[in-house]
Design a protein around this motif. Structure first.
Motif, PDB file in Angstrom:
ATOM      1  N   ALA A  83      31.041  96.230  23.283  1.00  0.00           N
ATOM      2  CA  ALA A  83      31.824  95.190  23.956  1.00  0.00           C
ATOM      3  C   ALA A  83      33.083  94.887  23.141  1.00  0.00           C
ATOM      4  O   ALA A  83      33.188  95.238  21.954  1.00  0.00           O
ATOM      5  N   ASP A  84      34.032  94.211  23.773  1.00  0.00           N
ATOM      6  CA  ASP A  84      35.329  93.956  23.141  1.00  0.00           C
ATOM      7  C   ASP A  84      35.482  92.538  22.602  1.00  0.00           C
ATOM      8  O   ASP A  84      36.381  92.274  21.807  1.00  0.00           O
ATOM      9  N   GLY A  85      34.638  91.619  23.029  1.00  0.00           N
ATOM     10  CA  GLY A  85      34.759  90.245  22.572  1.00  0.00           C
ATOM     11  C   GLY A  85      33.749  89.369  23.271  1.00  0.00           C
ATOM     12  O   GLY A  85      32.871  89.848  23.997  1.00  0.00           O
ATOM     13  N   GLY A  86      33.872  88.055  23.040  1.00  0.00           N
ATOM     14  CA  GLY A  86      32.915  87.162  23.673  1.00  0.00           C
ATOM     15  C   GLY A  86      33.297  85.708  23.530  1.00  0.00           C
ATOM     16  O   GLY A  86      34.149  85.339  22.715  1.00  0.00           O
ATOM     17  N   TYR A  87      32.674  84.884  24.358  1.00  0.00           N
ATOM     18  CA  TYR A  87      32.858  83.442  24.339  1.00  0.00           C
ATOM     19  C   TYR A  87      31.494  82.773  24.235  1.00  0.00           C
ATOM     20  O   TYR A  87      30.565  83.142  24.963  1.00  0.00           O
ATOM     21  N   LEU A  88      31.395  81.798  23.356  1.00  0.00           N
ATOM     22  CA  LEU A  88      30.176  81.000  23.234  1.00  0.00           C
ATOM     23  C   LEU A  88      30.454  79.593  23.740  1.00  0.00           C
ATOM     24  O   LEU A  88      31.311  78.891  23.200  1.00  0.00           O
ATOM     25  N   CYS A 108      32.866  77.467  35.253  1.00  0.00           N
ATOM     26  CA  CYS A 108      34.055  76.822  34.685  1.00  0.00           C
ATOM     27  C   CYS A 108      34.704  77.720  33.628  1.00  0.00           C
ATOM     28  O   CYS A 108      35.932  77.837  33.562  1.00  0.00           O
ATOM     29  N   ALA A 109      33.862  78.358  32.811  1.00  0.00           N
ATOM     30  CA  ALA A 109      34.379  79.248  31.771  1.00  0.00           C
ATOM     31  C   ALA A 109      35.057  80.469  32.383  1.00  0.00           C
ATOM     32  O   ALA A 109      36.115  80.907  31.920  1.00  0.00           O
ATOM     33  N   VAL A 110      34.450  81.043  33.424  1.00  0.00           N
ATOM     34  CA  VAL A 110      35.041  82.204  34.090  1.00  0.00           C
ATOM     35  C   VAL A 110      36.403  81.843  34.688  1.00  0.00           C
ATOM     36  O   VAL A 110      37.362  82.627  34.614  1.00  0.00           O
ATOM     37  N   GLN A 111      36.504  80.657  35.255  1.00  0.00           N
ATOM     38  CA  GLN A 111      37.778  80.221  35.826  1.00  0.00           C
ATOM     39  C   GLN A 111      38.847  80.078  34.750  1.00  0.00           C
ATOM     40  O   GLN A 111      40.023  80.339  34.996  1.00  0.00           O
ATOM     41  N   LYS A 112      38.426  79.701  33.539  1.00  0.00           N
ATOM     42  CA  LYS A 112      39.393  79.606  32.449  1.00  0.00           C
ATOM     43  C   LYS A 112      39.809  80.995  31.963  1.00  0.00           C
ATOM     44  O   LYS A 112      40.967  81.215  31.609  1.00  0.00           O
ATOM     45  N   ILE A 113      38.864  81.938  31.938  1.00  0.00           N
ATOM     46  CA  ILE A 113      39.181  83.306  31.503  1.00  0.00           C
ATOM     47  C   ILE A 113      40.171  83.960  32.471  1.00  0.00           C
ATOM     48  O   ILE A 113      41.095  84.661  32.053  1.00  0.00           O
ATOM     49  N   LYS A 114      39.972  83.768  33.767  1.00  0.00           N
ATOM     50  CA  LYS A 114      40.885  84.217  34.824  1.00  0.00           C
ATOM     51  C   LYS A 114      40.902  85.737  35.034  1.00  0.00           C
ATOM     52  O   LYS A 114      40.599  86.515  34.139  1.00  0.00           O
ATOM     53  N   ASP A 115      41.307  86.118  36.225  1.00  0.00           N
ATOM     54  CA  ASP A 115      41.575  87.515  36.605  1.00  0.00           C
ATOM     55  C   ASP A 115      40.414  88.456  36.308  1.00  0.00           C
ATOM     56  O   ASP A 115      40.605  89.589  35.862  1.00  0.00           O
ATOM     57  N   VAL A 116      39.198  87.995  36.543  1.00  0.00           N
ATOM     58  CA  VAL A 116      38.007  88.815  36.309  1.00  0.00           C
ATOM     59  C   VAL A 116      37.761  89.704  37.524  1.00  0.00           C
ATOM     60  O   VAL A 116      37.862  89.252  38.668  1.00  0.00           O
ATOM     61  N   ASP A 117      37.427  90.965  37.276  1.00  0.00           N
ATOM     62  CA  ASP A 117      37.132  91.896  38.369  1.00  0.00           C
ATOM     63  C   ASP A 117      35.645  91.948  38.700  1.00  0.00           C
ATOM     64  O   ASP A 117      35.254  91.927  39.868  1.00  0.00           O
ATOM     65  N   ILE A 118      34.823  92.054  37.644  1.00  0.00           N
ATOM     66  CA  ILE A 118      33.377  92.192  37.850  1.00  0.00           C
ATOM     67  C   ILE A 118      32.644  91.308  36.846  1.00  0.00           C
ATOM     68  O   ILE A 118      32.955  91.309  35.650  1.00  0.00           O
TER      69      ILE A 118
END
Length: 290
Positions: A83-88, A108-118
């Motif tokens: 993997a390339d990174g991560g959020y806790l 909420c976290a995914v919305q902050k990360i933005k532009d997710v494909d999968i």
């Protein structure tokens, strides 16, 4: 075509070691009393993400997990495998979350990360067995979802093709992107740790871990930014406090029981063909097998 892939992963209590101290008085899991492991089906999901990364140059795989500080181990395990990174997501306000509150925080976290494909995750966690978080995240984000995935067969610019494993067979389904995919344990096992990646990321830490460490690695973290694991609180992901953690959880655990199977009787047989045949007949007769 490059992809931005998020793996939802959970550090779970090893349910093989559940004892009398497994639950607190408020009905939440006493995680400090139980060994912690990477949720098995989330590892299957990670493998699917890493295969997509190999098939689509330039793609990134990022882990997203929620839990106490020690859950950073999940991110490191992902890094060791490719993997390339991560959020806790870690905050006292997240504590005691059921599936509804957990999926809210993750969305909420995914919305902050933005532009997710999968987004991929395991079908369910072994400490709850609800299989609800993945679908709930999809609903909160307004993404389509494919559950019970055994293999992600193909991803094009705006489509994904997935093989699903169901009780009575398999089916091939297609959907649009972005999407949430939950992965079965029947999917390929995750690859082992890579020795070079283990050496590269073994000092990766969150800011809290750095503050609690006995040794000062400030110069190392400045020279190697990839060792800085990102840590987010409730405020960082713009969560509404009343929807997070125990306050946002309508379901509660009433009781945990530790069931121990004990042998009431035993039978010793020889390795002769006659004794083995007699045992097989007995097991079939009482429906233990067959």
């Amino acid at each position: 075509m490059s992809l931005k892939i998020i793996v939802l992963a959970k550090q779970v209590s090893d349910t093989r070691n559940v004892g009398k101290d497994a639950m607190k008085a408020d009905g939440t899991v006493n995680r400090a009393a139980l060994p912690a492991i990477f949720n098995p089906e989330d590892l299957n999901a990670l493998e699917q993400a890493l295969r997509l990364k190999e098939e689509h140059p330039g793609s990134t795989v990022t882990l997203l997990t929620m839990g106490p500080g020690r859950a950073a181990d999940i991110i490191r395990e992902g890094l060791y495998r490719g993997a390339d990174g991560g959020y806790l997501l870690t905050d006292r306000a997240f504590a005691g979350a059921d599936t509804l509150a957990t999926s809210y925080a993750l969305s909420c976290a995914v919305q902050k990360i933005k532009d997710v494909d999968i987004i991929v995750c395991g079908r369910q966690a072994i400490d709850g067995d609800t299989a609800q978080v993945g679908p709930q995240v999809a609903e909160k984000l307004g993404y389509p979802q494919i559950t019970y995935a055994e293999e992600i067969l193909e991803v094009t610019k705006d489509k994904i093709k997935v093989k699903r494993r169901l009780e009575r067979g398999v089916e091939i389904v297609e959907s649009s992107l972005p999407i949430v995919v939950t992965v079965n344990s029947s999917a390929p096992d995750c690859r082992p740790r890579n020795a070079k990646l283990l050496q590269k990321y073994k000092y990766a830490k969150t800011i809290t871990e750095k503050q609690e460490a006995d040794e000062d690695y400030t110069a190392l973290f400045e020279a190697r930014p990839y060792l800085n694991l990102r840590e987010w609180s409730v405020n960082d992901v713009n969560c509404e406090i009343e929807k997070a953690g125990l306050s946002g959880s309508p379901t509660k655990v009433k009781k945990i029981e530790n069931v121990v199977f004990q042998i009431k009787e035993s039978k010793t047989i020889s390795d002769s063909d006659e004794d083995i045949e007699e045992l097989m007949k007995e097991l079939i007769a009482n429906h233990t097998i067959g």
